[in-house]
Design an enzyme around this catalytic site. Structure first.
Site, mmCIF file in Angstrom:
data_model
loop_
_atom_site.group_PDB
_atom_site.id
_atom_site.type_symbol
_atom_site.label_atom_id
_atom_site.label_comp_id
_atom_site.label_asym_id
_atom_site.label_seq_id
_atom_site.Cartn_x
_atom_site.Cartn_y
_atom_site.Cartn_z
ATOM 1 N N GLY C 42 0.754 -1.197 0.139
ATOM 2 C CA GLY C 42 0.077 -0.040 -0.060
ATOM 3 C C GLY C 42 0.869 1.364 -0.032
ATOM 4 O O GLY C 42 2.017 1.379 0.569
ATOM 5 N N ARG C 339 -20.181 14.109 14.266
ATOM 6 C CA ARG C 339 -20.420 13.215 13.166
ATOM 7 C C ARG C 339 -21.581 12.166 13.424
ATOM 8 O O ARG C 339 -22.414 11.618 12.677
ATOM 9 C CB ARG C 339 -19.313 12.457 12.468
ATOM 10 C CG ARG C 339 -18.661 13.691 12.040
ATOM 11 C CD ARG C 339 -17.076 12.991 11.376
ATOM 12 N NE ARG C 339 -16.218 14.124 10.664
ATOM 13 C CZ ARG C 339 -15.209 13.842 9.964
ATOM 14 N NH1 ARG C 339 -14.487 12.737 10.069
ATOM 15 N NH2 ARG C 339 -14.375 14.922 9.505
#
Lengths: 253, 235, 647
Positions: C42, C339
């Site tokens: 990655g 959130r």
């Protein structure tokens, strides 16, 4: 919700060495939701192709919000389609007429060989960046970030150049398949910022040399790259690259 | 660091050479057009006088002409080199052609086809030199008196030749390509040298149109001038 | 063998732990570094920064990414910014304050020592990135600009317009490129890690699939760094990229790495809602929009129905018929609640049948009041680019009609369990960035993901990896070790048998995968119940069965996007069950994990610190077997645990 049907022609190519041909996929392009993005339209076509036991269209995409730069194809002779400042993943089918002919093909450039269908190999772009698209500093203790004072205007200009997503539309749209806008954008970012100054001559020399070696064409100042750039990077980047190169040349050894 | 030879053979360096030689050629065109404006006069005295003055340079003229020819050849040769590489950069074009996305793009004949307009100009130049530089002179009866001295009557030669439609019309057509070439070239040379900035862009590009029109119309008018017999020399 | 979860953090005062670790760690000599191969899987912020830094130190690095270039990693899409304790605005920020905010924001479910280190390193990140030439936003005087983000009381977020992730990633990509150019990093693009190779219990290599040719490849190394991001795509629709996946982490999990806190998923409230079953992803709109936008739905069901079928528009709903539910319910925070609270309430009103787009899953975010108050120009100045993006995607002009928004999966706080060194319980296997579980507890604060990715890659792993190598001295081996052939063969057999058993079927990968996402959103999403989770597990199993038996996959073994997606979806079908199981087991509400059974009378999350202040680390016990739960007890010595309230 409104749906549309299209006369769809897609470039199909099994591999880098296969000749490739245009396939008429109109029968699969009926009743497409007009709010689907262009790539979602291709997703849908693929589902239908697979249901029919046919090979789906291969195309690259990742973030699907116009920032990663992985998607890109030529739609009706225009890189990323007709809308300005847009990647093909942000292009929506409502911008097409019902019944419109849509011809889809890969970005064309010798330096971007086709891998399959609409997928091309853009590793040449990475090679250009490897030749100098950075400031050579190791990880470790650094001067306080505010010890570099950079005016807002300059910083904003550097950002605008740095906003390049490396999608390759500039090359695809350039009649010469030149990578000048891509290369110039990175050179511009560092030409404007003090951090880039110590190695500016080496950077521009090496990046230009690499760009030339990889088989891109030259820049003849047409400016279609800027028009096709989804991030609307200015042609000024190329002027700055040319200026930097000229300075490096005149500075001699 | 960046040796001059390597720099000037890079794609950017070649464009510097194109820009420099191009602007020098524009300089030549300025003198050529200035002189040709004398062709709009019905009397050939001033034009023939100019030609004679040049001719009187003697060997120096040959040197100048060779230099100029060399410049043309150089400009053409570098352009050809660039074009060959570019042609290889996209071997397969788009299925139904490419369409511009607008904006500030100069996509279109003048910008895209500099090599064509340039090629046509180059071919024209060869014929043009044969036609006039090495065309009929005093020996063939084209003699005029300039300040009491015998000189080649180039003015009459031009006037006669351009009364022929098969010569005047192609000449005029080629001047359209000259206009196209300058239309892009005038802006392009600054950009190629990195001397452009967005804030001057519109002005310079507009100026380029004026320059292109001035040269194209200035040169192009002459064949029509005589073809249509504006000076009334035949009357 | 029972697993003991030891964080391995040094003893001593919190603020001194990282220095103590660095003082005590063992070093690898320069000459020996180049004999060590490090595999970095990655190339997002964590991977690219780790690969570049380790290569600079002298290690031989091999880096892998699934995209066509390391620059595409999904870190690039992060918009808002990156937190740092530079305290340039002089508004009272400090390392402790960022540490405290992060622990509290994570609802006290993260490890103090890791979080404190993150806060300490946050200042170095900004210095490092500026030195690299990252064009952060600046003030006219030439100094760096900051803003307050996600309700933070200090202005500690550095940003580069709405493209902070892009600029930081391109900085790390540049650093990586410099090492590739110097020959110290070998870069492998379009490669997917499909398995981990262990030798003598240590991570010693990986098997990758070349996504162009379809060929498997063996790569041996002295350590493996997983920097593969989160598993948000288990919900199918998310703000993650199309190729983001959990496969590498999941395959490591199946090789013994514990998976921690999978149920902690952040569902971001301000995303552009799905509008049909063609949808492939959801796009995040910066939550700064909530500073001026007012969230509402119609009070009456018939009005909502009329809006859905197009016979009415938002403008036709009289003010007294609008339910500004956040303002009513949370008078002091209003539209600016965190959130998770905003997301959950959107779900509640839509579940009540008052959603406003064609799917019934959207609420209005209305700028009418702000435009009347401040004028359209002021709003354009603040949000012009976001409004433009919204219009581009939806075709609606938000200056004229209210935006429609709905929560979408955005970030996964859970991930592979790691110790203080970022090493999993498999020696030599490290997990960095979103791939690990370590820093955000049950909920991540805005602008902290970029911070963690870069802290892990630039500043933590170079030290902790060296310490591991110097301590464990993994023997030199290469790909000829028989274990590589064995594992590669297993992967190859799996691919072959998978293709063979999926030659025909009545449905497609995407169809099953999409339905998995629906199950996850509905029952393992913003609000969860025991019954819902149990039924979700049953449905996930059914979907898994359907996937095994009735899915048709294109058969070519070279470049085949749908084969890639099929493998990832198959892993998600397994992971989904663990996620639901973890959510079921956690009988409390914390951060992104909200159990309806565990709420206060006001409908707020109620933690159970006595029984659940632990990290749930799950062990794979084999196909068809139940996971085994291991617990790492969280010890809070520096903060006092309090209940959040936004009333």
């Amino acid at each position: 919700m409104a749906t549309k049907s299209f006369v769809l022609k897609v470039w199909r190519q099994d591999g880098p060495d296969s000749p490739g041909t245009v396939e008429d996929l109109t029968e699969y392009a009926k009743d497409v939701n007009e709010h689907a993005s262009f790539l979602e339209m291709l997703d849908l076509i693929n589902e239908r192709l697979m249901a029919d036991g046919k090979r789906p269209i291969e195309f690259d995409s990742d973030c699907r919000e116009g920032i990663c730069g992985q998607c890109g194809c030529v739609v009706n002779g225009q890189a990323h389609g007709s809308q300005r400042g847009t990647t093909v993943c942000q292009l929506h089918m409502r911008s097409f007429e019902d019944g419109q002919t849509i011809v889809v093909e890969p970005f064309r450039a010798t330096a971007f060989p086709v891998i399959k269908d609409l997928v091309v190999d853009r590793s040449a772009f990475d090679k250009i960046q490897q030749a100098g698209g950075y400031v050579s500093v190791p990880t470790g203790p650094k001067p306080d970030a505010n010890s570099f004072k950079i005016g807002k205007e300059v910083s904003d200009r550097a950002f605008d150049a740095a906003a390049c997503i490396g999608c390759g539309a500039c090359v695809a749209a350039c009649p010469n398949a030149s990578a000048s806008l891509f290369t110039g954008a990175k050179i511009t970012q560092f030409a404007l910022m003090p951090q880039g100054a110590p190695e500016r001559k080496r950077r521009v020399s090496r990046m230009v040399e690499t760009m030339d070696d990889l088989g891109f064409g030259h820049c003849s100042n047409i400016g279609e790259c800027e028009a096709a750039c989804p991030k609307e990077i200015s042609l000024e980047s190329i002027a700055i690259m040319k200026r930097e190169y000229l300075k490096a040349m005149l500075a001699g050894s | 660091m960046l040796p001059l030879k390597k720099a000037l053979t890079s794609s950017l360096g070649k464009k510097y050479l194109m820009a420099a030689s191009g602007i020098a050629l524009v300089g030549f065109l300025v003198t050529h057009l200035a002189a040709n404006l004398l062709l709009y006069l019905p009397e050939g005295e001033l034009y023939n006088g100019y030609a004679k003055a040049l001719h009187d340079w003697g060997p120096l003229l040959i040197v100048a002409e060779l230099g100029l020819g060399g410049l043309f050849l150089f400009h053409a040769a570098v352009a050809t080199g660039l074009h060959m590489k570019t042609a290889a950069a996209r071997q397969k074009g788009y299925l139904e052609g490419q369409r511009s996305k607008g904006g500030n793009s100069r996509f279109g004949f003048p910008a895209n086809k500099m090599i064509w307009s340039g090629g046509i100009l180059f071919a024209f130049l060869v014929l043009h030199i044969i036609h006039f530089r090495f065309g009929p002179g005093i020996a063939e009866g084209y003699e005029a008196m300039v300040n009491g001295e015998s000189a080649r009557d180039l003015h009459r030669l031009v006037a006669e030749e351009f009364r022929k439609a098969h010569i005047a019309l192609p000449y005029a057509a080629v001047m359209l390509f000259l206009g196209a070439h300058l239309r892009h070239g005038f802006w392009s040379w600054l950009q190629s040298l990195g001397a452009m900035a967005p804030k001057y862009d519109k002005i310079i590009y507009s100026l380029g149109l004026l320059v292109a029109l001035a040269f194209a119309l200035g040169f192009l008018g002459i064949p029509f001038w005589y073809l249509l017999d504006v000076p009334g020399m035949l009357k | 063998m029972s697993i003991v979860l030891d964080s391995g953090e040094p003893a001593g005062p919190l603020a001194d732990k990282w220095d103590a670790f660095k003082d005590q760690m063992k070093l690898v000599s320069p000459a020996n570094k180049r004999k060590h191969t490090i595999l970095v899987v990655g190339t997002g912020l964590a991977g690219a920064s780790a690969a570049a830094t380790l290569a600079e130190l002298g290690y031989h690095v091999k880096a892998f990414c699934i995209q066509d270039s390391p620059r595409r990693a999904h870190s690039i899409a992060a918009q808002g910014g990156i937190n740092s304790t530079k305290n340039y605005p002089y508004d009272g920020d400090s390392v402790y304050r960022l540490f405290y905010d992060t622990i509290k924001g994570g609802d006290y479910r993260s490890r103090e020592s890791n979080v404190h280190r993150l806060a300490q390193l946050s200042a170095n990140i900004i210095d490092q990135c500026v030195a690299q030439g990252v064009p952060f936003a600046r003030e006219y005087g030439g100094e760096l600009a900051t803003r307050s983000f996600g309700g933070a009381q200090v202005s500690r977020t550095f940003y580069a317009k709405g493209q902070t992730g892009q600029q930081l990633l391109l900085g790390a990509y540049g650093a990586l490129n410099r090492q590739i150019d110097a020959g110290r990093v070998e870069m492998f693009e379009r490669r997917e890690m499909l398995d981990l190779v262990k030798v003598d219990g240590k991570a010693r290599g990986i098997i990758t699939r070349d996504l162009v040719t379809g060929k498997l490849e063996k790569h041996a190394g002295h350590a493996v760094l997983l920097c593969t991001g989160g598993y948000g795509r288990v919900y199918f629709l998310s703000t993650n990229a199309f190729n983001s996946n959990g496969t590498a982490a999941w395959r490591c999990h199946k090789r013994g790495a514990l998976f921690a806190n999978p149920c902690y998923v952040q569902i971001h409230p301000t995303c552009i809602p799905a509008s049909g079953d063609y949808q492939s992803k959801l796009t995040l709109m910066s939550e700064s929009l909530r500073n001026d936008g007012r969230v509402w739905v119609p009070k009456k069901h018939e009005d909502a129905e009329a809006i859905r079928n197009g016979s009415k528009t938002a403008k036709d709903i009289e003010p007294q018929d609008r339910d500004y539910y956040l303002e009513t319910k949370y008078p002091s925070f209003g539209n600016l609640v965190p959130r998770d609270v905003a997301s959950r309430n959107a779900k509640t009103v839509c579940d009540d049948g008052r959603g406003v787009n064609i799917t019934g899953r959207a609420v209005f975010l209305d700028f009418e009041t702000a435009i009347e108050r401040d004028g359209e120009d002021a709003i354009r100045d603040r949000y012009g680019n976001l409004f433009h993006m919204y219009e581009k995607i939806t075709g609606d002009n938000p200056y004229k009609v209210p935006m429609k928004i709905y929560p979408a999966t955005h970030y996964t706080m859970g991930g592979l369990w790691v110790d203080y060194s970022l090493m999993t319980n498999i020696p030599g296997l490290f997990a960095l960035g979103e791939a690990n579980f370590s820093d955000h507890g049950a909920n991540r604060l805005g602008a902290s993901a970029l911070m963690q990715g870069l802290a892990d890659g630039y500043f933590v792993i170079p030290h902790t990896l060296g310490n591991y190598l110097a301590t464990h001295k993994p023997a030199a081996i290469d790909e000829s070790h028989p274990e590589f052939e064995t594992v590669q063969q297993e992967v190859q057999d799996d691919i072959d048998s998978f293709l063979e058993s999926h030659q025909s079927g009545s449905t497609t990968v995407i169809d099953v995968y999409r339905r998995l996402g629906q199950v996850m959103y509905d029952r393992v999403g913003m609000a969860r119940t025991a019954d819902g989770l149990r039924s979700a597990i049953a449905d996930i199993r059914k979907l898994r069965e359907e996937f095994e038996n009735d899915v048709k996959v294109p058969q070519n073994t070279d470049f085949n996007k749908y084969l890639e997606v099929a493998f990832r979806a198959r892993d998600f079908l397994e992971m989904a069950e663990l996620l639901a199981r973890d959510a079921l087991e956690r009988e409390e509400s914390a951060g992104g994990h909200f159990r309806e059974e565990h709420q206060t009378e006001d409908g707020e999350a109620r933690r159970n610190d006595d029984d659940f202040a632990y990290v749930a680390a799950w062990e794979w016990k084999g196909d068809g077997e139940e996971h085994e739960l291991h617990k790492e007890q969280l010890v809070f010595e520096n903060v006092k645990l309090v209940q959040r309230s936004y009333k």
